[in-house]
Structures are given as C-alpha cells and as structure tokens.
Enzyme design. Structure first.
Site, PDB file in Angstrom:
ATOM      1  N   ASP A 125       0.850  -1.204   0.000  1.00 19.34           N
ATOM      2  CA  ASP A 125       0.000   0.000   0.000  1.00 19.34           C
ATOM      3  C   ASP A 125       0.885   1.254   0.000  1.00 19.34           C
ATOM      4  OD1 ASP A 125      -3.086  -0.968   1.134  1.00 19.34           O
ATOM      5  OD2 ASP A 125      -1.398  -2.304   1.466  1.00 19.34           O
ATOM      6  N   THR A 222      -7.228  -4.533   0.245  1.00 20.00           N
ATOM      7  CA  THR A 222      -6.004  -5.002   0.927  1.00 20.00           C
ATOM      8  C   THR A 222      -6.245  -6.352   1.611  1.00 20.00           C
ATOM      9  OG1 THR A 222      -5.410  -2.704   1.267  1.00 20.00           O
ATOM     10  CG2 THR A 222      -4.151  -4.289   2.518  1.00 20.00           C
TER      11      THR A 222
HETATM   12  N1  LIG Z   1     -17.235  -0.973   6.893  1.00 18.47           N
HETATM   13  C1  LIG Z   1     -17.070  -0.780   5.599  1.00 18.47           C
HETATM   14  N2  LIG Z   1     -18.126  -0.726   4.790  1.00 18.47           N
HETATM   15  C2  LIG Z   1     -17.962  -0.543   3.494  1.00 18.47           C
HETATM   16  N3  LIG Z   1     -16.781  -0.434   2.880  1.00 18.47           N
HETATM   17  C3  LIG Z   1     -15.681  -0.477   3.647  1.00 18.47           C
HETATM   18  C4  LIG Z   1     -15.772  -0.650   5.018  1.00 18.47           C
HETATM   19  N4  LIG Z   1     -14.539  -0.655   5.524  1.00 18.47           N
HETATM   20  C5  LIG Z   1     -13.704  -0.479   4.478  1.00 18.47           C
HETATM   21  N5  LIG Z   1     -14.392  -0.366   3.358  1.00 18.47           N
HETATM   22  C6  LIG Z   1     -13.861  -0.104   2.013  1.00 18.47           C
HETATM   23  O1  LIG Z   1     -14.105  -1.158   1.168  1.00 18.47           O
HETATM   24  C7  LIG Z   1     -12.980  -1.380   0.339  1.00 18.47           C
HETATM   25  C8  LIG Z   1     -12.974  -2.783  -0.054  1.00 18.47           C
HETATM   26  O2  LIG Z   1     -14.181  -2.959  -0.669  1.00 18.47           O
HETATM   27  P1  LIG Z   1     -14.541  -4.317  -1.255  1.00 18.47           P
HETATM   28  O3  LIG Z   1     -15.673  -4.153  -2.183  1.00 18.47           O
HETATM   29  O4  LIG Z   1     -13.302  -4.912  -1.830  1.00 18.47           O
HETATM   30  O5  LIG Z   1     -15.009  -5.138   0.013  1.00 18.47           O
HETATM   31  S1  LIG Z   1     -14.546  -6.590   0.395  1.00 18.47           S
HETATM   32  O6  LIG Z   1     -13.198  -6.509   0.915  1.00 18.47           O
HETATM   33  O7  LIG Z   1     -14.681  -7.419  -0.784  1.00 18.47           O
HETATM   34  O8  LIG Z   1     -15.501  -7.015   1.414  1.00 18.47           O
HETATM   35  C9  LIG Z   1     -11.831  -1.018   1.194  1.00 18.47           C
HETATM   36  O9  LIG Z   1     -10.781  -0.556   0.373  1.00 18.47           O
HETATM   37  P2  LIG Z   1      -9.242  -0.797   0.819  1.00 18.47           P
HETATM   38  O10 LIG Z   1      -9.058  -0.159   2.171  1.00 18.47           O
HETATM   39  O11 LIG Z   1      -8.504  -0.086  -0.274  1.00 18.47           O
HETATM   40  O12 LIG Z   1      -9.013  -2.271   0.813  1.00 18.47           O
HETATM   41  C10 LIG Z   1     -12.383   0.096   2.049  1.00 18.47           C
HETATM   42  O13 LIG Z   1     -12.133   1.365   1.535  1.00 18.47           O
HETATM   43 MG   LIG Z   2      -6.565   0.651  -0.357  1.00 13.88          MG
HETATM   44 MG   LIG Z   3      -7.438   0.259   3.150  1.00 16.32          MG
END
Ligand SMILES: Nc1ncnc2c1ncn2[C@@H]1O[C@H](COP(=O)(O)OS(=O)(=O)O)[C@@H](OP(=O)(O)O)[C@H]1O
Ligand SMILES: [Mg+2]
Ligand SMILES: [Mg+2]
Ligand SMILES: [Mg+2]
Length: 454
Positions: A125, A222
């Site tokens: 990251d 991530t």
């Molecule tokens: N609580 C909550 N609710 C909704 N969304 C959230 C939440 N927490 C985090 N995030 C954000 O979701 C990103 C990942 O989304 P995804 O669609 O890949 O979700 S998942 O990991 O498949 O469940 C993830 O992106 P990254 O941090 O870049 O991985 C977050 O920005």
């Molecule tokens: Mg990210």
């Molecule tokens: Mg993140």
C-alpha cells in the site's frame, strides 16, 4: 475505428455529418487535418481526436455538427499524456504488488499492519503510493500534480516502525529501478527514506469541485491482497469534480472468467503442482478508459523482463449484452461487513437473478462488469459508512466507457466533487451492463428498502 483524412476544400466525410465543403474561410493556410471518428456512441458521431487543426475551424465544425442534430465533441487528444503515464505507472505498481504478495504468502503475517480502523495495510500500500506519486510528479511536474490517496505516513513514522519503513524504501527503489522497462524515467539515484516519505505524504490533496487531481487507491481490497486473492491498483484523474481517466490494475484477474469465483490462493497452491499452461489463470491485466471516448481498453500485465511497447497488445473491452436478469451474474464485496449480503440476495431474487453472487474483493468487481464477465455490481454499506472517492472513481469511468451504467440506488451519478467522500450517496452503489437491467435493479431497491433494516 475508421480514420478520415481531409484537407481544406475537400468534403468532410458524411460519417462526420459533413454536408458541404469547408472552404479556406476558417483556416489560416492549407492545413491538413485528421479526424478519428468513432461510431461507438449510439446514433452520434463523435470526433475523438483532431490533430493539426485550426481551433477556429474546429469550433465552426462543431457548431455545424450541432446544427444538423449530431452530437459533436472534440477531445484533441486531451488527457492522452496523462492516460499514457497513468497506465504505465499502474503497470509498474502491479509488479510491485505481485512481488510483495508472493513474499506475504510465503512468509508470516507480520508484514501486515492494522490501521486505527482495524483495516489492514502493507508494504505494498505504501510502496505503490510512493511509486505512483513519484512517477506522476516526475512525468508531469510536481506543481501540476495533486493527489488524493488512501495512505498516510503515520504508522510508518513511528519509532518502532524502522524495519517496516526500511522495507518500504527498499521495495520502492527496486520498483523505480525498473521504470525504463515501463517506458518511464526513474530516479537518477536511489531514493532516501525522507524522499519516499515525502512522496507518500505529498498525496494530501482534499479533492473538491475545481481543477484537476488524481485519486489513488494504491491497493484496493487489501484484505484480498493479504489473503492471496483479488485486489486492484486504482488510479483516476478527476477534473472539475468528474472522473475523466480511470485505470485499474488487476494483477490476479484470471484470463478465464470461470476462475474468478475460485479462491485465488488455492489456485496458487495448485499451480505449484501443475505448471501453468499458456492460458495461465493468473494472467493479470490493466483496464483503462478516458471519459467521452466510448471505449475501454485492456492490456495484459507486463511480465518479468518484458518491455512495455505501447499499446502493449491492448484490446477493447465491452460490457455484456445480457439484459435478462435470469441470465445475469451479480457481484458484490466478499465481506458481509462491507455490504449487506442478505439485502442484495433478496433484491437479486426479486428481479429474477438466479445465479449465485460472484463475491470479489476490490474494484475488480468494476473490471468484471466492464469486461462483460458479470452484469450487475451492488454495494450497500451499513448506514453511516461514507464511501471514499478512490474506491470508485476509476471503476466508474471504465464501466461507463465500456457501455455500462453506474449510479447510486436513487439513480443519480456518484458525486466526486465534495472532497474525499462521495457525499449524498443514496443508500448504495449499483453498476449494470445496461440501462434496462439498471432500471430493474433501481426499482427493486425502492420496493425492498422499506422492509430492510439497513
Ligand atoms: N465498513 C465498511 N463498509 C464498506 N466499505 C468499507 C468498510 N470498511 C472499508 N471499506 C472499504 O471497502 C474497500 C474494499 O471494498 P470491497 O468491495 O473490496 O469489500 S470486500 O473486501 O470485498 O468485502 C476497502 O478498500 P481498501 O481499504 O482499499 O481495501 C475500504 O475502503
Ligand atoms: Mg486501499
Ligand atoms: Mg485500506
Ligand atoms: Mg479501497
């Protein structure tokens, strides 16, 4: 896409709506001009590139296009340089991620840190954020580059993070040393710790409604990344509140869509036993689009020691033509905590979707829709969660240019003009391969929302 060449005094090709000859009135001298016309926008002819053309003449042509009822727009290669650099930078970032992910899988989880919201963050990251920030500043000039990105240097700057910081600096330098292979200029000498920290923390724009800024999610998904599964590197250019360039690097996107639903790590293990065939499952790709072009493109990921020769075997991608929900696949986040699986299951059932959901980490979901591997994406985060612009901007341009539709659950476009959050989002995000499918989902959300407890 046909290429039309015209010079002063010749008839503008009919496909461009030309009904009469253009005389020398509008031009300074005996100019030649090239029209690159794309018929991808339904019933309209869209000039996407005009070179060596007098600007007054361009305006006259566009006025005339409008007067005969054709939508005309001129892009004169706008954003071409930015797109070129962004795609190369994302290709580079993907190679950094692949290296780190391979290392993570073979080692312990100690390289995965937790942020204050308990979400994971890794060397990749920070490494990607530093690398992309450095490349954009170098290629476009640091005063022209403003970036909104997910990571900061807080954790990295802690006294007990020296080892972590050292690993980030090493990873960034290893990646930047490969810049020429991607057609980019690398640093003349190895970057020091302070330069790497500075590249990360330079991504401190707050976005907003005016001017240009980049939105970067160095590793989106991530959690998927640390689990050896799907993730994406997402880079968008936003101008006056609208995403105009979207680039998504998807290093684990398999060549065959059937393999998308398998757990990636499982296949990694299997692949050690069975050598990958030429149709390797872990091919990887970079998908990109420029707003208003009516096209989205996909390049294969550059493999070790290959040199990027533009356009790197790019081919166009398009959304699926399926508009019957019974034949459609919908995708959604893997984590229940990030989107309500029960709400989308009810919704899918009510519109007649029969297939099992395709659960994918990250903006790979947007890539799946743009490539035509799935037809619907839905995300309904818990109430109170505010979506961030870097989690959606790149995917939105790509799906729209590939022929799809992205809105909130009220049918309104996502608003990227209010800072780092998508403000005013109505309930959730819906992307579809076409308007017909999209309307059905929007109507179904209204019908089921009242009885849900979201
Ligand atoms: N609580 C909550 N609710 C909704 N969304 C959230 C939440 N927490 C985090 N995030 C954000 O979701 C990103 C990942 O989304 P995804 O669609 O890949 O979700 S998942 O990991 O498949 O469940 C993830 O992106 P990254 O941090 O870049 O991985 C977050 O920005
Ligand atoms: Mg990210
Ligand atoms: Mg993140
Ligand atoms: Mg993200």
């Amino acid at each position: 896409m046909p290429l039309y060449c015209s010079s002063v005094g010749t008839k503008i090709p009919h496909i461009l709506g030309g009904r009469r000859r253009y005389t020398g009135n509008h031009v300074e001298s005996n100019f030649s001009c090239f029209f690159l016309a794309s018929k991808t926008l339904k019933n309209s002819h869209h000039i996407v590139s005009v070179s060596k053309l007098n600007q007054n003449w361009v305006s006259s042509i566009m006025e005339e296009q409008k007067s005969i009822g054709l939508s005309a727009s001129l892009d004169s290669d706008k954003y071409s340089k930015e797109l070129d650099i962004a795609v190369r930078a994302v290709q580079m970032a993907c190679s950094l991620c692949q290296k780190v992910q391979d290392g993570l899988i073979s080692k312990t989880q100690s390289q995965v840190q937790s942020k204050t919201d308990n979400s994971p963050v890794t060397i990749a990251d920070w490494g990607v954020q530093a690398t992309v920030s450095w490349i954009l500043s170098e290629a476009l000039g640091s005063i022209n580059v403003s970036i909104v990105a997910e990571e900061d240097v807080q954790t990295l700057s802690k006294a007990n993070s020296a080892g972590l910081l050292e690993a980030v600096v090493r990873t960034v330098n290893e990646c930047l040393a490969e810049a020429p292979r991607f057609g980019l200029k690398g640093p003349s000498s190895v970057l020091g710790t302070s330069e790497v920290l500075e590249a990360i923390s330079r991504c401190n724009s707050n976005g907003g409604p005016n001017g240009r800024f980049w939105a970067l999610d160095p590793v989106d998904g991530t959690l998927g990344f640390v689990r050896g599964d799907q993730y994406a590197v997402a880079l968008a250019l936003i101008e006056d509140g609208e995403p105009v360039i979207g680039v998504l690097g998807c290093p684990n996107y398999p060549l065959r869509k059937e393999w998308l639903s398998y757990h990636h790590r499982y296949h990694r293990i299997i692949s050690k036993l069975m050598p990958p065939t030429s149709e390797s499952w872990d091919k990887g790709c970079v998908i990109y689009a420029k707003k208003g072009s009516g096209e989205a493109w996909m390049q294969p990921l550059l493999h070790k020691s290959e040199v990027l020769v533009w356009p790197n075997a790019a081919r166009p991608v398009q959304v699926s033509s399926i508009d019957n929900p019974a034949l459609a696949t919908f995708c959604e986040p893997v984590e229940k905590a990030n989107s309500s699986h029960s709400f989308t299951a009810g919704l899918a059932h009510s519109v007649g979707v029969r297939k099992q959901p395709l659960r994918l980490y990250s903006m790979v979901k947007y890539a799946a829709i743009a490539r035509g591997d799935a037809e619907i994406f839905m995300k309904f985060a818990r109430s109170g969660y505010k979506e961030k612009i870097w989690d959606h901007a790149a995917g939105v341009v790509i799906i729209q240019e590939a022929g799809g539709v992205v809105t909130d659950a009220g049918g309104r476009p996502l608003d990227f003009s209010k800072g780092i959050y998508i403000e005013g989002l109505d309930r959730g995000i819906i992307a579809s391969a076409g308007a017909k499918l999209h309307d059905k989902i929007i109507k179904a959300v209204d019908a089921s929302w009242g009885s849900s407890c979201l």
